[in-house]
Write an enzyme that holds these catalytic residues in place. Structure first.
Site, PDB file in Angstrom:
ATOM      1  N   GLU A 127       1.305  -0.406  -5.032  1.00  0.00           N
ATOM      2  CA  GLU A 127       0.115   0.423  -5.266  1.00  0.00           C
ATOM      3  C   GLU A 127       0.544   1.883  -5.406  1.00  0.00           C
ATOM      4  O   GLU A 127       0.351   2.698  -4.509  1.00  0.00           O
ATOM      5  CB  GLU A 127      -0.891   0.250  -4.108  1.00  0.00           C
ATOM      6  N   ASP A 141       0.834  -1.200   0.000  1.00  0.00           N
ATOM      7  CA  ASP A 141       0.000   0.000   0.000  1.00  0.00           C
ATOM      8  C   ASP A 141       0.874   1.257   0.000  1.00  0.00           C
ATOM      9  O   ASP A 141       1.833   1.357   0.770  1.00  0.00           O
ATOM     10  CB  ASP A 141      -0.888  -0.026   1.261  1.00  0.00           C
TER      11      ASP A 141
HETATM   12  C1  GLC Z   1      -4.013   3.494  -0.392  1.00  0.00           C
HETATM   13  C2  GLC Z   1      -5.366   2.858  -0.247  1.00  0.00           C
HETATM   14  C3  GLC Z   1      -6.349   3.885   0.225  1.00  0.00           C
HETATM   15  C4  GLC Z   1      -5.881   4.440   1.541  1.00  0.00           C
HETATM   16  C5  GLC Z   1      -4.441   4.949   1.451  1.00  0.00           C
HETATM   17  C6  GLC Z   1      -3.870   5.176   2.806  1.00  0.00           C
HETATM   18  O1  GLC Z   1      -3.986   4.459  -1.367  1.00  0.00           O
HETATM   19  O2  GLC Z   1      -5.755   2.273  -1.454  1.00  0.00           O
HETATM   20  O3  GLC Z   1      -7.633   3.369   0.337  1.00  0.00           O
HETATM   21  O4  GLC Z   1      -6.718   5.485   1.939  1.00  0.00           O
HETATM   22  O5  GLC Z   1      -3.589   4.005   0.825  1.00  0.00           O
HETATM   23  O6  GLC Z   1      -3.528   3.955   3.421  1.00  0.00           O
END
Ligand code: GLC
Length: 647
Positions: free
Chosen positions: A325, A283
């Site tokens: 991500e 993440d």
């Molecule tokens: C990523 C997740 C999102 C979250 C962010 C903070 O972008 O996909 O949903 O708010 O991280 O953890």
């Protein structure tokens, strides 16, 4: 390069651990020695000047060995199977779905009873949205983790998770979980210790006595949630200090300049690997390194850390792939696959967020030129890495592609994005029903929330009951999915989209969610409604069976796998985007008409790449076309697509 001193050091650790380097553990040993120089160099690059660098390095070697010892035999066998397949994750055989366990079916035990549903649809890969402990009301959908190893009681227990994983493995399914690398909840034990004044744990975060540094950081760090959590720092009354909180005020950013943080988080990564995670979703990796005077995103050190993680995982848990991500500009996304010596040796996957947003752009405008202007960047993806392709996920849609891509079509970037935001938030008579997310009044930036169906106009069409509008919106849904299924990468459905769920506004009644409109597209599944997916004539059944069919067609076409085998067709019509997927002389022409009217494509379009086919078989409709004269046309219905195999 070979380093004898490192070799010796590793041998000593492995002997202490009684690892059978000449026998059953030989492959592990070979991987370790092969990666040792890289691990050493990457570690030194970040932590070489730390006063305890040597101790932490020794701990790292131990951790790699221990994690391998703890890896269950069944996973070691699975690793070997995956290695034998070679790049197992590039295959056309994998289709994913991302879901919140509680909103999908209640808990992990019940999830085990839903495997037939996935099988029926063709989904064999699940992304379970965060299931580890996270404080209610301050959880950011689970992305504010207070215990990385305890399953939140809402979902069940760690044992339940292990059971589902085992069931899925028996069914040849793959599992993805998140590691929330950038931050913890302010209720995590490390944050609690920091609040109590423990200097060691205060050094796990970015904590400042006064505004001197926070003010400087704030000058260059963009705000992520400007409406609900403006700025990047939060005052903590208990410590009487400022804490860096890039996302929500309850998410404390981890300080990776401290090697203890890195090792503790790597240990957690191995813990997830040994639970049987096939793809680990890292993440928000763009944010893990902070430096004054920068945006604190996409910094070179963030890439070094990811590469280090990748090389370590490859040694102890080689069957686990990594998804970064990074929802960032197209040029930046590419760097997450690695570059230079590390090309294809960083993240195995990234989200094709650019393509996702461009599909929404084309759907609103009926014009595919901006989409095409971006592709030269996306084609840079190295062989051996892949995309997660998608139309919707739990997050908002950001229009993060570059201005020049818009300018190339003759549109003005500011006005163009304004049009898209207005269109998807249902203004000026638009059929879409979404909402603006994270509006920044200082920059006028905003992203878009809304479910696939609502953004495609189904919510408004159902409200008016107009049969033609309903038909058009269903066509749009299927068109959007089809493009993301065939463009290359692992398609990832978002739960509910397979059954045409429109926005769920119940989040407005929950104070822990009402400040975040991303919850409108995170539905609570009503299994009675899902029964309609088998009732012919319903919208649910149309969307479900189309999705099912797309998955099954894709599974039967080898070249739909991601083997750097994508070529864009020269545009013959601004409304139609077409690409060619090839493999060893086979060709699949995929064409998508983003217009609300019929579009005409000249037959010459099929004669540009090698020998011209004489016949084209459409896998979608079952029709066969004779390739006509250059001045004749192939006519595409409004919002339709073709999956044409050359014959
Ligand atoms: C990523 C997740 C999102 C979250 C962010 C903070 O972008 O996909 O949903 O708010 O991280 O953890």
């Amino acid at each position: 390069m070979y380093n004898p001193a490192l070799h010796q050091q590793i041998n000593e650790v492995l002997q202490q651990e009684k690892i059978d380097i000449g026998g059953k553990d030989n492959l592990f040993y070979t991987r370790f020695i092969a990666n040792a120089t890289a691990i050493d160099a990457l570690f030194r690059d970040i932590y070489g000047s730390h006063h305890q660098s040597r101790e932490f390095y020794a701990r790292l070697i131990q951790l790699i060995a221990k994690s391998y010892i703890q890896r269950p035999d069944v996973l070691k066998e699975r690793d070997a199977d995956k290695e034998a397949k070679g790049n197992w994750f590039l295959s056309n055989d994998i289709t994913g779905m991302s879901l919140y366990v509680d909103r999908f079916c209640g808990d992990l035990k019940t999830l085990g009873t839903k495997l037939d549903y996935f099988k029926k649809l063709g989904v064999n890969f699940l992304h379970l949205m965060p299931v580890f402990e996270s404080p209610e009301g301050e959880s950011d959908g689970g992305y504010a983790v207070s215990d990385f190893r305890k399953v939140d009681k809402r979902f069940g227990t760690l044992e339940d998770l292990r059971k589902v994983q085992a069931q899925m493995q028996d069914e040849d399914m793959y599992l993805m979980l998140d590691i929330v690398l950038n931050h913890t909840s302010h209720k995590h034990a490390w944050a609690e210790a920091a609040k109590k004044g423990d200097p060691g744990y205060q050094n796990y975060f970015y904590i400042y006595n006064d505004r001197y540094f926070p003010d400087q950081f704030d000058q260059t760090m963009p705000e992520i949630f400007p409406e609900s959590s403006p700025g990047s720092f939060t005052w903590n009354e208990e410590m009487k200090k400022w804490v860096m909180t890039v996302f929500h005020h309850y998410q404390w950013d981890l300080n990776y300049s401290n090697p203890a943080v890195f090792l503790d988080m790597l240990d957690t990564i191995f813990f997830y690997a040994n639970l049987g995670v096939d793809i680990l979703r890292i993440d928000a990796p763009a944010f893990i390194w902070k430096q004054l005077g920068t945006s604190c995103q996409n910094l070179p050190q963030a890439h070094t850390l990811l590469r280090l993680i990748k090389q370590c995982v490859q040694v102890s848990a080689p069957g686990m792939a990594l998804l970064g991500e990074a929802i960032v500009a197209p040029k930046e996304i590419m760097k997450y696959f690695g570059s230079g010596l590390y090309t294809a040796k960083e993240c195995d996957f990234a989200y094709n967020a650019t393509q996702m947003a461009l599909q929404w752009d084309a759907l609103a405008t009926g014009d595919t030129r901006v989409m095409l202007a971006a592709q030269h960047e996306l084609l840079q993806k190295p062989y051996g890495c892949s995309w997660i392709t998608y139309t919707r996920c739990h997050d908002d849609i950001g229009l993060g592609y570059d201005d020049y891509m818009i300018q190339r079509t003759g549109f003005a970037p500011f006005e163009h994005r304004k049009f898209l935001k207005e269109y998807y938030s249902g203004q000026n008579g638009s059929p879409a029903r979404g909402a603006l997310f994270s509006v920044n009044p200082k920059t006028n930036d905003a992203r878009i929330s809304g479910s696939l169906a609502s953004l495609c106009g189904l919510e408004s069409a159902l409200a008016s009951g107009d049969a033609n509008d309903i038909d058009m919106s269903v066509r749009k849904i299927i068109l959007m999915q089809a493009q993301s299924f065939f463009i290359g990468g692992v398609p990832m459905l978002f739960y509910g989209d397979e059954a045409a769920y429109t926005n769920d506004y119940s989040y407005l009644n929950d104070p822990g969610k009402s400040y975040d409109n991303r919850w409108m597209h995170r539905p609570v599944i009503d299994w009675e409604k899902n029964k309609l997916t088998s009732k012919e004539g319903t919208v649910e059944a149309r969307v479900f069976s189309a999705t099912q069919r797309l998955i099954s067609i894709r599974k039967n076409i080898f070249l739909a796998g991601d083997y750097k085998n994508l070529t864009w067709m020269t545009p013959h019509n601004i409304h139609v985007a077409g690409f060619l997927r090839t493999f060893e002389g086979q060709k699949l022409y995929c064409l998508f008409n983003f217009r609300n009217k019929a579009s005409y494509v000249t037959w010459f379009a099929f004669k540009e790449h090698g020998a011209a086919p004489s016949q084209l078989y459409d896998h979608w409709s079952g029709a066969t076309f004779e390739v006509g004269m250059d001045h004749d046309y192939l006519i595409m219905e409004p919002y339709s697509f073709l999956l044409l195999e050359a014959r």
